[in-house]
Design a protein around this motif. Structure first.
Motif, mmCIF file in Angstrom:
data_model
loop_
_atom_site.group_PDB
_atom_site.id
_atom_site.type_symbol
_atom_site.label_atom_id
_atom_site.label_comp_id
_atom_site.label_asym_id
_atom_site.label_seq_id
_atom_site.Cartn_x
_atom_site.Cartn_y
_atom_site.Cartn_z
ATOM 1 N N ILE A 1 0.880 -1.168 0.000
ATOM 2 C CA ILE A 1 0.000 0.000 0.000
ATOM 3 C C ILE A 1 0.917 1.218 0.000
ATOM 4 C CG2 ILE A 1 -1.651 1.353 1.346
ATOM 5 C CD1 ILE A 1 -2.757 -1.321 2.419
ATOM 6 N N PHE A 2 0.697 2.126 -0.944
ATOM 7 C CA PHE A 2 1.475 3.353 -1.014
ATOM 8 C C PHE A 2 0.646 4.498 -0.465
ATOM 9 C CE2 PHE A 2 5.343 2.893 -3.710
ATOM 10 C CZ PHE A 2 5.307 1.517 -3.808
ATOM 11 N N LEU A 3 1.179 5.142 0.574
ATOM 12 C CA LEU A 3 0.574 6.350 1.122
ATOM 13 C C LEU A 3 1.493 7.522 0.798
ATOM 14 C CD1 LEU A 3 -0.368 5.158 4.738
ATOM 15 C CD2 LEU A 3 -1.865 5.271 2.745
ATOM 16 N N GLY A 4 0.916 8.683 0.720
ATOM 17 C CA GLY A 4 1.705 9.890 0.489
ATOM 18 C C GLY A 4 0.810 10.969 -0.066
ATOM 19 N N PRO A 5 1.138 12.208 0.227
ATOM 20 C CA PRO A 5 0.314 13.317 -0.256
ATOM 21 C C PRO A 5 0.421 13.468 -1.763
ATOM 22 C CG PRO A 5 2.289 14.123 0.839
ATOM 23 C CD PRO A 5 2.276 12.645 1.024
ATOM 24 N N PRO A 6 -0.473 14.258 -2.356
ATOM 25 C CA PRO A 6 -0.362 14.542 -3.783
ATOM 26 C C PRO A 6 1.021 15.114 -4.094
ATOM 27 C CG PRO A 6 -2.400 15.468 -2.882
ATOM 28 C CD PRO A 6 -1.588 14.960 -1.725
ATOM 29 N N GLY A 7 1.639 14.593 -5.147
ATOM 30 C CA GLY A 7 2.956 15.090 -5.540
ATOM 31 C C GLY A 7 4.119 14.381 -4.876
ATOM 32 N N SER A 8 3.847 13.386 -4.024
ATOM 33 C CA SER A 8 4.930 12.699 -3.303
ATOM 34 C C SER A 8 5.631 11.644 -4.150
ATOM 35 C CB SER A 8 4.397 12.058 -2.020
ATOM 36 O OG SER A 8 3.448 11.051 -2.332
ATOM 37 N N GLY A 9 5.026 11.277 -5.272
ATOM 38 C CA GLY A 9 5.639 10.278 -6.139
ATOM 39 C C GLY A 9 5.062 8.885 -5.987
ATOM 40 N N LYS A 10 3.899 8.760 -5.328
ATOM 41 C CA LYS A 10 3.269 7.442 -5.137
ATOM 42 C C LYS A 10 3.077 6.715 -6.460
ATOM 43 C CE LYS A 10 -0.661 8.645 -3.431
ATOM 44 N NZ LYS A 10 -0.601 10.095 -3.435
ATOM 45 N N GLY A 11 2.443 7.393 -7.397
ATOM 46 C CA GLY A 11 2.141 6.762 -8.679
ATOM 47 C C GLY A 11 3.397 6.382 -9.440
ATOM 48 N N THR A 12 4.384 7.260 -9.431
ATOM 49 C CA THR A 12 5.654 6.984 -10.110
ATOM 50 C C THR A 12 6.330 5.771 -9.499
ATOM 51 O OG1 THR A 12 5.945 9.319 -10.658
ATOM 52 C CG2 THR A 12 7.928 7.943 -10.662
ATOM 53 N N GLN A 13 6.426 5.748 -8.180
ATOM 54 C CA GLN A 13 7.110 4.641 -7.509
ATOM 55 C C GLN A 13 6.315 3.340 -7.622
ATOM 56 O OE1 GLN A 13 10.182 4.536 -6.567
ATOM 57 N NE2 GLN A 13 10.456 6.693 -7.073
ATOM 58 N N ALA A 14 5.007 3.424 -7.523
ATOM 59 C CA ALA A 14 4.180 2.222 -7.687
ATOM 60 C C ALA A 14 4.381 1.649 -9.090
ATOM 61 C CB ALA A 14 2.713 2.540 -7.430
ATOM 62 N N GLY A 15 4.469 2.522 -10.086
ATOM 63 C CA GLY A 15 4.724 2.084 -11.462
ATOM 64 C C GLY A 15 6.080 1.413 -11.608
ATOM 65 N N TYR B 1 6.522 1.644 6.622
ATOM 66 C CA TYR B 1 7.888 2.026 6.270
ATOM 67 C C TYR B 1 7.851 3.471 5.789
ATOM 68 C CZ TYR B 1 8.767 -2.975 6.276
ATOM 69 O OH TYR B 1 8.882 -4.287 6.648
ATOM 70 N N HIS B 2 8.655 4.327 6.410
ATOM 71 C CA HIS B 2 8.762 5.715 5.973
ATOM 72 C C HIS B 2 9.917 5.830 4.995
ATOM 73 C CE1 HIS B 2 5.935 7.689 8.702
ATOM 74 N NE2 HIS B 2 6.322 6.817 9.621
ATOM 75 N N LEU B 3 9.681 6.504 3.883
ATOM 76 C CA LEU B 3 10.738 6.754 2.911
ATOM 77 C C LEU B 3 10.815 8.244 2.646
ATOM 78 C CD1 LEU B 3 10.448 3.672 2.207
ATOM 79 C CD2 LEU B 3 11.026 4.371 -0.097
ATOM 80 N N ASP B 4 12.020 8.746 2.513
ATOM 81 C CA ASP B 4 12.234 10.130 2.125
ATOM 82 C C ASP B 4 11.972 10.222 0.623
ATOM 83 O OD1 ASP B 4 13.092 12.659 1.482
ATOM 84 O OD2 ASP B 4 15.148 12.375 2.205
ATOM 85 N N GLY B 5 10.847 10.805 0.262
ATOM 86 C CA GLY B 5 10.470 10.933 -1.141
ATOM 87 C C GLY B 5 11.065 12.153 -1.813
ATOM 88 N N ASN B 6 11.897 12.893 -1.093
ATOM 89 C CA ASN B 6 12.500 14.106 -1.637
ATOM 90 C C ASN B 6 13.908 13.789 -2.159
ATOM 91 O OD1 ASN B 6 12.754 16.780 -2.333
ATOM 92 N ND2 ASN B 6 13.398 17.430 -0.296
ATOM 93 N N ARG B 7 13.985 12.741 -2.964
ATOM 94 C CA ARG B 7 15.240 12.327 -3.596
ATOM 95 C C ARG B 7 14.950 11.963 -5.040
ATOM 96 N NH1 ARG B 7 16.819 7.347 -0.346
ATOM 97 N NH2 ARG B 7 14.583 7.161 -0.179
ATOM 98 N N SER B 8 15.965 11.543 -5.755
ATOM 99 C CA SER B 8 15.745 11.164 -7.157
ATOM 100 C C SER B 8 14.830 9.941 -7.220
ATOM 101 C CB SER B 8 17.083 10.841 -7.831
ATOM 102 O OG SER B 8 17.590 9.610 -7.358
ATOM 103 N N ILE B 9 14.128 9.800 -8.338
ATOM 104 C CA ILE B 9 13.255 8.644 -8.549
ATOM 105 C C ILE B 9 14.065 7.363 -8.363
ATOM 106 C CG2 ILE B 9 11.940 7.376 -10.303
ATOM 107 C CD1 ILE B 9 11.069 10.147 -11.407
#
Length: 189
Positions: free
Chosen positions: A4-18, A168-176
């Motif tokens: 399950i991917f949680l994160g606010p809009p713009g956090s990269g959920k869709g990109t990372q899930a893909g 699991y917390h991940l720092d989403g403020n890094r490169s894809i």
């Protein structure tokens, strides 16, 4: 693999899930996509949802849950899945826990296998990312309001999954690439 991917809009959920979906050949399931598919295919569930949407109302939880269950029953989801932005509240999380991965009907390994990834990104970065998309409805005050609503609705979910040892917390403020590499380590442990 059940993520399950949680994160606010713009956090990269869709990109990372893909990214993870492609890497491990499990479906990336977005409730927005499910909703659009049902509406465009004019299924019974889609017609019911469209009635709410046409009136400018939110589609009720029970209808969304029916759509998610229907999607998870498809053959490509039998060996795992990634839920993007779902569940959105505690009642949906309880539904997942009791109906999709009930502890009493699955081996404990499967319950532990559910991993919830929370992508943390500072609000100022999220605002910059969302403004850069250039969508017509993306104005700073609207974006900040959406982030506030997200935080209000999601904070209880973060605690819910943290208490179960599944968060699991991940720092989403890094490169894809960097985020994907850390995610790969989490899902292969």
């Amino acid at each position: 693999m059940h993520l399950i991917f949680l994160g606010p809009p713009g956090s990269g959920k869709g990109t990372q899930a893909g990214q993870i979906s492609a890497k491990f050949t499990v479906p990336h399931i977005s409730t927005g996509e499910i909703l659009r598919t049902h509406v465009s295919q004019e299924t019974d569930l889609g017609q019911k949802a469209k009635d709410y949407m046409d009136q400018g109302e939110l589609v009720p939880d029970d209808l969304i849950l029916d759509m998610v269950v229907h999607r998870l029953e498809q053959s490509d989801a039998q060996n795992g899945w990634i839920l993007d932005g779902f569940p959105r509240n505690i009642s949906q999380a309880d539904f997942v826990a009791t109906n999709i991965i009930p502890a009493d009907s699955h081996p404990k390994e499967l319950v532990r296998e559910l991993r919830v990834i929370n992508l943390d990104v500072p609000d100022d970065i999220l605002v910059q990312r969302l403004l850069a998309r250039g969508r017509q409805d993306d104005h700073e005050e609207i974006i900040r309001h959406r982030l506030q609503v997200y935080r209000e609705q999601t904070a209880p979910l973060i605690d819910y999954y943290d208490e179960r040892g599944q968060l699991y917390h991940l720092d989403g403020n890094r490169s894809i690439h960097d985020v994907t590499e850390e995610l790969t380590q989490i899902v292969t442990v």
